[in-house]
Scaffold this motif. Structure first.
Motif, PDB file in Angstrom:
ATOM      1  N   ILE A  20      -9.316   1.878  -1.343  1.00 11.03           N
ATOM      2  CA  ILE A  20      -8.483   1.792  -0.133  1.00 11.03           C
ATOM      3  C   ILE A  20      -9.341   2.184   1.073  1.00 11.03           C
ATOM      4  O   ILE A  20     -10.286   2.970   0.938  1.00 11.03           O
ATOM      5  CB  ILE A  20      -7.277   2.751  -0.287  1.00 11.03           C
ATOM      6  N   ASN A  21      -8.991   1.634   2.232  1.00  6.41           N
ATOM      7  CA  ASN A  21      -9.688   1.970   3.477  1.00  6.41           C
ATOM      8  C   ASN A  21      -8.721   2.618   4.462  1.00  6.41           C
ATOM      9  O   ASN A  21      -7.588   2.139   4.622  1.00  6.41           O
ATOM     10  CB  ASN A  21     -10.252   0.698   4.117  1.00  6.41           C
TER      11      ASN A  21
ATOM     12  N   ILE B  39      -5.937  -7.392   4.035  1.00  6.80           N
ATOM     13  CA  ILE B  39      -6.138  -6.168   3.250  1.00  6.80           C
ATOM     14  C   ILE B  39      -5.338  -5.038   3.912  1.00  6.80           C
ATOM     15  O   ILE B  39      -5.477  -4.816   5.115  1.00  6.80           O
ATOM     16  CB  ILE B  39      -7.637  -5.811   3.218  1.00  6.80           C
TER      17      ILE B  39
ATOM     18  N   LEU C 129       0.835  -1.206   0.000  1.00 11.52           N
ATOM     19  CA  LEU C 129       0.000   0.000   0.000  1.00 11.52           C
ATOM     20  C   LEU C 129       0.872   1.260   0.000  1.00 11.52           C
ATOM     21  O   LEU C 129       0.564   2.233  -0.694  1.00 11.52           O
ATOM     22  CB  LEU C 129      -0.955  -0.017   1.200  1.00 11.52           C
TER      23      LEU C 129
ATOM     24  N   ASN D  42      -0.411  -5.170   8.088  1.00  7.65           N
ATOM     25  CA  ASN D  42      -1.230  -4.554   7.033  1.00  7.65           C
ATOM     26  C   ASN D  42      -1.586  -3.099   7.331  1.00  7.65           C
ATOM     27  O   ASN D  42      -2.533  -2.572   6.766  1.00  7.65           O
ATOM     28  CB  ASN D  42      -2.509  -5.390   6.780  1.00  7.65           C
TER      29      ASN D  42
ATOM     30  N   GLN E 172     -14.040  -4.712   2.669  1.00  9.67           N
ATOM     31  CA  GLN E 172     -13.660  -5.787   1.740  1.00  9.67           C
ATOM     32  C   GLN E 172     -14.143  -5.476   0.325  1.00  9.67           C
ATOM     33  O   GLN E 172     -13.416  -5.667  -0.648  1.00  9.67           O
ATOM     34  CB  GLN E 172     -14.222  -7.130   2.239  1.00  9.67           C
TER      35      GLN E 172
ATOM     36  N   ILE F 200      -4.390  -1.340   5.065  1.00  9.17           N
ATOM     37  CA  ILE F 200      -5.195  -0.172   5.437  1.00  9.17           C
ATOM     38  C   ILE F 200      -4.276   0.959   5.901  1.00  9.17           C
ATOM     39  O   ILE F 200      -3.117   0.722   6.236  1.00  9.17           O
ATOM     40  CB  ILE F 200      -6.157  -0.518   6.599  1.00  9.17           C
TER      41      ILE F 200
ATOM     42  N   ASP G  49      -9.011 -10.553   2.205  1.00  4.30           N
ATOM     43  CA  ASP G  49      -9.643 -10.585   0.884  1.00  4.30           C
ATOM     44  C   ASP G  49     -10.198 -11.984   0.599  1.00  4.30           C
ATOM     45  O   ASP G  49     -10.149 -12.868   1.464  1.00  4.30           O
ATOM     46  CB  ASP G  49      -8.657 -10.098  -0.193  1.00  4.30           C
TER      47      ASP G  49
ATOM     48  N   HIS H 194     -11.951  -2.851  -1.194  1.00  8.87           N
ATOM     49  CA  HIS H 194     -10.670  -3.439  -1.621  1.00  8.87           C
ATOM     50  C   HIS H 194     -10.846  -4.181  -2.952  1.00  8.87           C
ATOM     51  O   HIS H 194     -10.036  -4.060  -3.866  1.00  8.87           O
ATOM     52  CB  HIS H 194     -10.159  -4.378  -0.535  1.00  8.87           C
TER      53      HIS H 194
END
Ligand code: BMA
Length: 339
Positions: free
Chosen positions: A95-96, A155, A12, A200, A87, A157, A149, A90
Protein backbone atom coordinates in the motif's frame (compact mmCIF):
# COMPACT_ATOMS: atom_id res chain seq x y z
CA UNK A 1 -9.05 -5.72 -2.23
CA UNK A 2 -12.72 -6.42 -1.71
CA UNK A 3 -14.44 -7.53 -4.90
CA UNK A 4 -17.63 -5.72 -3.98
CA UNK A 5 -16.13 -2.31 -3.27
CA UNK A 6 -17.70 0.46 -5.34
CA UNK A 7 -14.48 2.50 -5.60
CA UNK A 8 -10.76 1.83 -5.17
CA UNK A 9 -10.88 3.88 -1.96
CA UNK A 10 -13.64 1.73 -0.51
CA UNK A 11 -11.66 -1.38 -1.34
CA UNK A 12 -8.65 -0.05 0.57
CA UNK A 13 -10.81 0.99 3.53
CA UNK A 14 -12.26 -2.53 3.67
CA UNK A 15 -8.80 -4.02 3.51
CA UNK A 16 -7.47 -1.82 6.32
CA UNK A 17 -10.55 -2.59 8.42
CA UNK A 18 -9.96 -6.32 7.93
CA UNK A 19 -6.32 -5.91 9.00
CA UNK A 20 -7.40 -4.12 12.19
CA UNK A 21 -10.14 -6.62 12.99
CA UNK A 22 -7.63 -9.48 12.73
CA UNK A 23 -5.42 -7.70 15.26
CA UNK A 24 -2.74 -7.07 12.65
CA UNK A 25 -0.67 -3.98 11.88
CA UNK A 26 0.94 -3.11 8.55
CA UNK A 27 4.47 -1.74 8.84
CA UNK A 28 5.35 1.37 6.82
CA UNK A 29 8.51 3.36 5.99
CA UNK A 30 8.91 6.75 4.31
CA UNK A 31 10.71 6.86 0.92
CA UNK A 32 11.74 3.25 1.49
CA UNK A 33 12.87 2.05 -1.98
CA UNK A 34 14.44 5.25 -3.34
CA UNK A 35 17.26 5.90 -0.87
CA UNK A 36 18.67 4.59 2.40
CA UNK A 37 21.30 5.34 5.00
CA UNK A 38 24.26 4.87 2.62
CA UNK A 39 22.76 4.91 -0.87
CA UNK A 40 20.53 6.98 -3.15
CA UNK A 41 18.79 6.40 -6.43
CA UNK A 42 19.59 2.68 -6.84
CA UNK A 43 16.77 0.39 -7.91
CA UNK A 44 15.70 -2.81 -6.15
CA UNK A 45 17.15 -1.64 -2.83
CA UNK A 46 15.59 -0.83 0.55
CA UNK A 47 17.22 -0.72 3.98
CA UNK A 48 14.18 -2.59 5.30
CA UNK A 49 14.47 -5.26 2.62
CA UNK A 50 18.20 -5.62 3.26
CA UNK A 51 17.65 -6.22 6.98
CA UNK A 52 14.41 -8.23 7.00
CA UNK A 53 14.21 -9.85 3.54
CA UNK A 54 10.89 -8.15 2.87
CA UNK A 55 9.56 -4.72 1.94
CA UNK A 56 7.44 -2.63 4.27
CA UNK A 57 3.71 -3.19 3.64
CA UNK A 58 3.30 0.58 3.37
CA UNK A 59 5.46 3.03 1.49
CA UNK A 60 4.91 6.62 2.57
CA UNK A 61 5.75 9.38 0.11
CA UNK A 62 5.72 13.15 0.34
CA UNK A 63 4.08 15.35 -2.28
CA UNK A 64 5.94 18.53 -1.24
CA UNK A 65 6.86 20.59 -4.38
CA UNK A 66 4.20 18.99 -6.61
CA UNK A 67 2.35 22.25 -5.98
CA UNK A 68 5.15 24.10 -7.79
CA UNK A 69 4.92 21.82 -10.80
CA UNK A 70 8.39 20.51 -9.90
CA UNK A 71 9.48 17.11 -11.19
CA UNK A 72 11.09 16.26 -7.83
CA UNK A 73 9.74 16.48 -4.30
CA UNK A 74 11.26 18.50 -1.47
CA UNK A 75 13.71 15.71 -0.64
CA UNK A 76 14.80 15.23 -4.25
CA UNK A 77 12.60 12.20 -5.08
CA UNK A 78 11.42 12.34 -8.67
CA UNK A 79 7.66 12.09 -9.02
CA UNK A 80 8.09 9.73 -11.98
CA UNK A 81 10.17 7.37 -9.87
CA UNK A 82 7.66 7.72 -7.05
CA UNK A 83 4.86 6.69 -9.39
CA UNK A 84 6.83 3.67 -10.64
CA UNK A 85 7.66 2.55 -7.11
CA UNK A 86 4.07 3.07 -5.97
CA UNK A 87 2.89 0.91 -8.86
CA UNK A 88 5.46 -1.77 -8.02
CA UNK A 89 4.39 -1.67 -4.39
CA UNK A 90 0.74 -2.12 -5.41
CA UNK A 91 1.71 -5.04 -7.67
CA UNK A 92 3.39 -6.84 -4.79
CA UNK A 93 0.32 -6.36 -2.58
CA UNK A 94 1.59 -3.37 -0.63
CA UNK A 95 0.00 0.00 0.00
CA UNK A 96 1.10 3.60 -0.58
CA UNK A 97 0.37 6.55 1.63
CA UNK A 98 1.14 10.21 0.97
CA UNK A 99 1.91 13.20 3.15
CA UNK A 100 2.39 16.78 1.95
CA UNK A 101 4.82 19.50 3.07
CA UNK A 102 3.63 22.22 0.70
CA UNK A 103 4.91 25.69 0.01
CA UNK A 104 2.37 28.42 0.64
CA UNK A 105 0.35 29.04 -2.52
CA UNK A 106 0.61 32.84 -2.33
CA UNK A 107 3.87 33.62 -0.53
CA UNK A 108 5.85 30.55 -1.55
CA UNK A 109 7.31 30.04 1.94
CA UNK A 110 8.10 26.47 2.95
CA UNK A 111 5.94 24.54 5.44
CA UNK A 112 8.16 25.46 8.42
CA UNK A 113 8.03 29.24 7.93
CA UNK A 114 5.42 30.33 10.43
CA UNK A 115 5.82 34.12 10.84
CA UNK A 116 2.72 34.93 8.77
CA UNK A 117 -0.26 34.29 11.05
CA UNK A 118 -2.58 34.95 8.10
CA UNK A 119 -1.08 32.22 5.97
CA UNK A 120 -4.11 29.95 6.09
CA UNK A 121 -6.69 32.72 6.21
CA UNK A 122 -5.28 34.37 3.07
CA UNK A 123 -5.45 31.03 1.34
CA UNK A 124 -9.00 30.02 2.19
CA UNK A 125 -10.77 33.38 2.61
CA UNK A 126 -9.63 35.40 -0.40
CA UNK A 127 -10.42 34.79 -4.07
CA UNK A 128 -6.69 34.89 -5.01
CA UNK A 129 -5.80 32.47 -2.23
CA UNK A 130 -8.55 30.04 -3.09
CA UNK A 131 -7.60 30.09 -6.73
CA UNK A 132 -3.92 29.54 -5.96
CA UNK A 133 -4.75 26.70 -3.56
CA UNK A 134 -6.96 25.03 -6.14
CA UNK A 135 -4.14 25.26 -8.66
CA UNK A 136 -1.83 23.50 -6.21
CA UNK A 137 -4.45 20.83 -5.67
CA UNK A 138 -4.86 20.27 -9.39
CA UNK A 139 -1.18 19.31 -9.66
CA UNK A 140 -1.60 16.82 -6.86
CA UNK A 141 -4.82 15.42 -8.28
CA UNK A 142 -3.16 14.90 -11.67
CA UNK A 143 -0.51 12.81 -9.93
CA UNK A 144 -2.97 10.78 -7.85
CA UNK A 145 -5.12 10.07 -10.91
CA UNK A 146 -2.01 8.90 -12.77
CA UNK A 147 -1.46 6.10 -10.25
CA UNK A 148 -2.90 3.22 -12.24
CA UNK A 149 -2.24 -0.51 -12.26
CA UNK A 150 -1.31 -2.68 -15.25
CA UNK A 151 -4.97 -2.90 -16.26
CA UNK A 152 -5.41 0.88 -16.09
CA UNK A 153 -7.41 0.84 -12.84
CA UNK A 154 -6.67 3.50 -10.26
CA UNK A 155 -4.50 2.39 -7.37
CA UNK A 156 -6.02 3.25 -3.98
CA UNK A 157 -3.86 5.30 -1.65
CA UNK A 158 -3.94 6.87 1.79
CA UNK A 159 -3.57 10.66 1.81
CA UNK A 160 -2.74 12.50 5.03
CA UNK A 161 -2.77 16.24 4.40
CA UNK A 162 -2.33 19.09 6.88
CA UNK A 163 -0.65 16.85 9.42
CA UNK A 164 0.63 17.61 12.94
CA UNK A 165 -1.61 20.67 13.09
CA UNK A 166 -1.92 20.46 16.89
CA UNK A 167 1.73 21.55 16.99
CA UNK A 168 2.81 24.94 15.65
CA UNK A 169 5.88 24.15 13.54
CA UNK A 170 3.97 24.38 10.24
CA UNK A 171 2.10 27.45 9.00
CA UNK A 172 -1.17 25.48 9.34
CA UNK A 173 -0.34 24.64 12.99
CA UNK A 174 -2.42 25.45 16.06
CA UNK A 175 -0.91 28.83 16.95
CA UNK A 176 -0.81 29.93 13.33
CA UNK A 177 -4.44 29.66 12.20
CA UNK A 178 -7.97 29.44 13.55
CA UNK A 179 -9.82 26.13 13.84
CA UNK A 180 -12.35 27.26 11.24
CA UNK A 181 -9.71 28.24 8.72
CA UNK A 182 -7.87 24.95 9.30
CA UNK A 183 -11.06 23.02 8.58
CA UNK A 184 -11.55 25.03 5.38
CA UNK A 185 -8.22 23.68 4.10
CA UNK A 186 -9.75 20.20 4.25
CA UNK A 187 -13.15 21.21 2.94
CA UNK A 188 -11.75 23.01 -0.09
CA UNK A 189 -9.38 20.16 -0.77
CA UNK A 190 -12.15 17.62 -0.75
CA UNK A 191 -14.39 19.77 -2.92
CA UNK A 192 -11.62 19.99 -5.51
CA UNK A 193 -10.84 16.26 -5.35
CA UNK A 194 -14.53 15.38 -5.72
CA UNK A 195 -15.01 17.80 -8.60
CA UNK A 196 -12.16 16.02 -10.42
CA UNK A 197 -13.67 12.58 -9.78
CA UNK A 198 -10.92 11.30 -7.48
CA UNK A 199 -12.15 7.99 -6.08
CA UNK A 200 -8.90 6.37 -4.95
CA UNK A 201 -8.10 8.31 -1.79
CA UNK A 202 -8.58 7.12 1.80
CA UNK A 203 -8.23 10.17 4.05
CA UNK A 204 -6.12 10.21 7.21
CA UNK A 205 -6.29 12.84 9.95
CA UNK A 206 -3.02 13.05 11.90
CA UNK A 207 -2.60 15.41 14.83
CA UNK A 208 0.63 15.28 16.79
CA UNK A 209 0.61 13.93 20.36
CA UNK A 210 -2.49 15.11 22.26
CA UNK A 211 -3.35 15.51 25.92
CA UNK A 212 -7.14 15.45 25.56
CA UNK A 213 -10.04 14.56 23.31
CA UNK A 214 -10.78 18.28 23.01
CA UNK A 215 -7.32 18.95 21.64
CA UNK A 216 -7.49 15.96 19.27
CA UNK A 217 -10.91 16.97 17.94
CA UNK A 218 -10.72 20.78 18.00
CA UNK A 219 -9.84 21.05 14.32
CA UNK A 220 -11.32 17.78 13.07
CA UNK A 221 -12.76 18.57 9.63
CA UNK A 222 -15.80 16.27 9.99
CA UNK A 223 -16.74 12.61 9.55
CA UNK A 224 -17.38 13.03 5.82
CA UNK A 225 -13.74 14.07 5.33
CA UNK A 226 -11.85 11.46 7.32
CA UNK A 227 -11.47 7.68 7.18
CA UNK A 228 -8.49 7.15 9.48
CA UNK A 229 -7.98 8.73 12.90
CA UNK A 230 -4.21 8.94 13.06
CA UNK A 231 -1.51 10.23 15.35
CA UNK A 232 2.09 11.33 14.76
CA UNK A 233 4.01 10.62 17.96
CA UNK A 234 7.81 10.42 18.00
CA UNK A 235 10.10 8.95 20.62
CA UNK A 236 12.73 11.54 21.59
CA UNK A 237 15.84 11.12 23.79
CA UNK A 238 16.44 7.38 23.42
CA UNK A 239 16.45 5.40 26.67
CA UNK A 240 15.80 8.57 28.69
CA UNK A 241 12.66 9.23 26.69
CA UNK A 242 11.03 5.80 26.93
CA UNK A 243 8.67 6.69 29.78
CA UNK A 244 7.55 9.84 28.03
CA UNK A 245 6.94 8.00 24.75
CA UNK A 246 5.14 5.13 26.46
CA UNK A 247 2.88 7.72 28.02
CA UNK A 248 2.26 9.98 24.99
CA UNK A 249 1.85 7.39 22.23
CA UNK A 250 -0.71 5.07 23.87
CA UNK A 251 -2.56 8.07 25.30
CA UNK A 252 -2.91 9.77 21.92
CA UNK A 253 -3.83 6.47 20.22
CA UNK A 254 -6.44 5.78 22.90
CA UNK A 255 -8.05 9.14 22.15
CA UNK A 256 -7.96 8.37 18.42
CA UNK A 257 -9.38 4.89 18.99
CA UNK A 258 -12.23 6.13 21.14
CA UNK A 259 -13.24 8.62 18.47
CA UNK A 260 -12.72 6.06 15.71
CA UNK A 261 -14.99 3.59 17.38
CA UNK A 262 -17.72 6.16 17.85
CA UNK A 263 -17.50 7.27 14.23
CA UNK A 264 -16.79 4.00 12.43
CA UNK A 265 -13.21 4.98 11.49
CA UNK A 266 -9.83 3.25 11.45
CA UNK A 267 -6.84 4.01 13.68
CA UNK A 268 -3.21 4.36 12.58
CA UNK A 269 0.10 5.46 14.07
CA UNK A 270 0.72 7.63 11.03
CA UNK A 271 4.27 8.70 11.97
CA UNK A 272 6.58 7.52 14.68
CA UNK A 273 10.15 6.47 15.29
CA UNK A 274 13.22 6.98 17.39
CA UNK A 275 15.85 8.82 15.34
CA UNK A 276 19.03 6.71 14.81
CA UNK A 277 17.29 3.82 16.67
CA UNK A 278 19.65 4.19 19.66
CA UNK A 279 17.99 1.38 21.64
CA UNK A 280 18.93 -1.99 20.17
CA UNK A 281 15.57 -3.56 21.13
CA UNK A 282 13.38 -0.54 20.33
CA UNK A 283 11.18 -2.28 17.78
CA UNK A 284 10.09 -5.19 19.96
CA UNK A 285 10.36 -3.65 23.42
CA UNK A 286 9.11 -0.10 22.89
CA UNK A 287 7.13 0.13 19.64
CA UNK A 288 5.42 -3.25 19.81
CA UNK A 289 3.65 -2.61 23.15
CA UNK A 290 2.40 0.71 21.78
CA UNK A 291 0.90 -1.07 18.76
CA UNK A 292 -0.78 -3.55 21.09
CA UNK A 293 -2.50 -0.80 23.07
CA UNK A 294 -5.36 -0.27 20.55
CA UNK A 295 -6.18 -1.77 17.10
CA UNK A 296 -3.71 0.11 14.88
CA UNK A 297 -4.12 -0.86 11.21
CA UNK A 298 -0.75 0.58 10.24
CA UNK A 299 2.35 2.23 11.64
CA UNK A 300 4.77 4.31 9.60
CA UNK A 301 8.29 5.31 10.57
CA UNK A 302 10.08 8.23 8.91
CA UNK A 303 12.87 8.19 6.37
CA UNK A 304 16.45 6.90 6.31
CA UNK A 305 18.14 9.98 4.85
CA UNK A 306 21.16 9.33 2.60
CA UNK A 307 22.72 12.72 3.28
CA UNK A 308 22.29 13.06 7.04
CA UNK A 309 24.00 10.25 8.97
CA UNK A 310 21.86 10.56 12.11
CA UNK A 311 18.50 10.95 10.37
CA UNK A 312 17.19 7.40 10.02
CA UNK A 313 14.38 5.43 11.66
CA UNK A 314 14.89 1.82 10.60
CA UNK A 315 18.12 -0.06 11.14
CA UNK A 316 20.29 -0.77 8.08
CA UNK A 317 22.52 -3.84 7.70
CA UNK A 318 25.14 -3.88 10.43
CA UNK A 319 23.31 -1.42 12.70
CA UNK A 320 23.09 -2.57 16.37
CA UNK A 321 19.27 -2.75 16.18
CA UNK A 322 19.17 -4.71 12.90
CA UNK A 323 18.76 -8.15 14.52
CA UNK A 324 15.88 -6.93 16.64
CA UNK A 325 14.20 -5.28 13.66
CA UNK A 326 14.34 -8.61 11.86
CA UNK A 327 12.77 -10.24 14.90
CA UNK A 328 10.02 -7.58 14.84
CA UNK A 329 9.38 -8.25 11.15
CA UNK A 330 8.84 -11.95 11.93
CA UNK A 331 6.10 -11.32 14.48
CA UNK A 332 3.01 -12.85 12.84
CA UNK A 333 0.70 -9.88 13.34
CA UNK A 334 3.19 -7.32 12.03
CA UNK A 335 2.79 -7.24 8.27
CA UNK A 336 5.54 -6.71 5.69
CA UNK A 337 5.27 -7.73 2.00
CA UNK A 338 7.28 -10.21 0.00
CA UNK A 339 9.65 -9.00 -2.65
C1 BMA B 1 11.42 16.01 8.04
C2 BMA B 1 12.88 15.69 7.79
C3 BMA B 1 13.35 16.59 6.68
C4 BMA B 1 12.45 16.40 5.45
C5 BMA B 1 10.99 16.59 5.81
C6 BMA B 1 10.04 16.32 4.66
O1 BMA B 1 10.93 15.24 9.09
O2 BMA B 1 13.01 14.34 7.40
O3 BMA B 1 14.68 16.27 6.36
O4 BMA B 1 12.81 17.30 4.44
O5 BMA B 1 10.66 15.75 6.87
O6 BMA B 1 10.15 15.02 4.17
Amino acid sequence: MSGTAATPAEGLRDRLAAVASEGKTLFGHHDDPVYGHTWCGDTGRSDVLEVTGRYPAIFNWDMGCIELGSDKNLDGVSFDRMRQEAQAQHRRGGINSFSWHPRHPLTGVDSWTTADKNAVSSMVNTPEGREAYNRQLDNMIDFFLSLTDDAGNRIPIVFRPWHEHTGSWFWWGADNCSPDDYKKLWHMMRERFDSRGVDNVVWAYSPDRCRSVEQYMERYPGDEYVDIMGADVYHFNGADGVAEYLDAAPRTLAIAAMQAEKRGKLVALTETGSESVPMARWYTDVLLPVLGSVPVCYVTVWRNAHDNPKHFYTPYPGHPAAENFKEFSNIPNIIFVDK
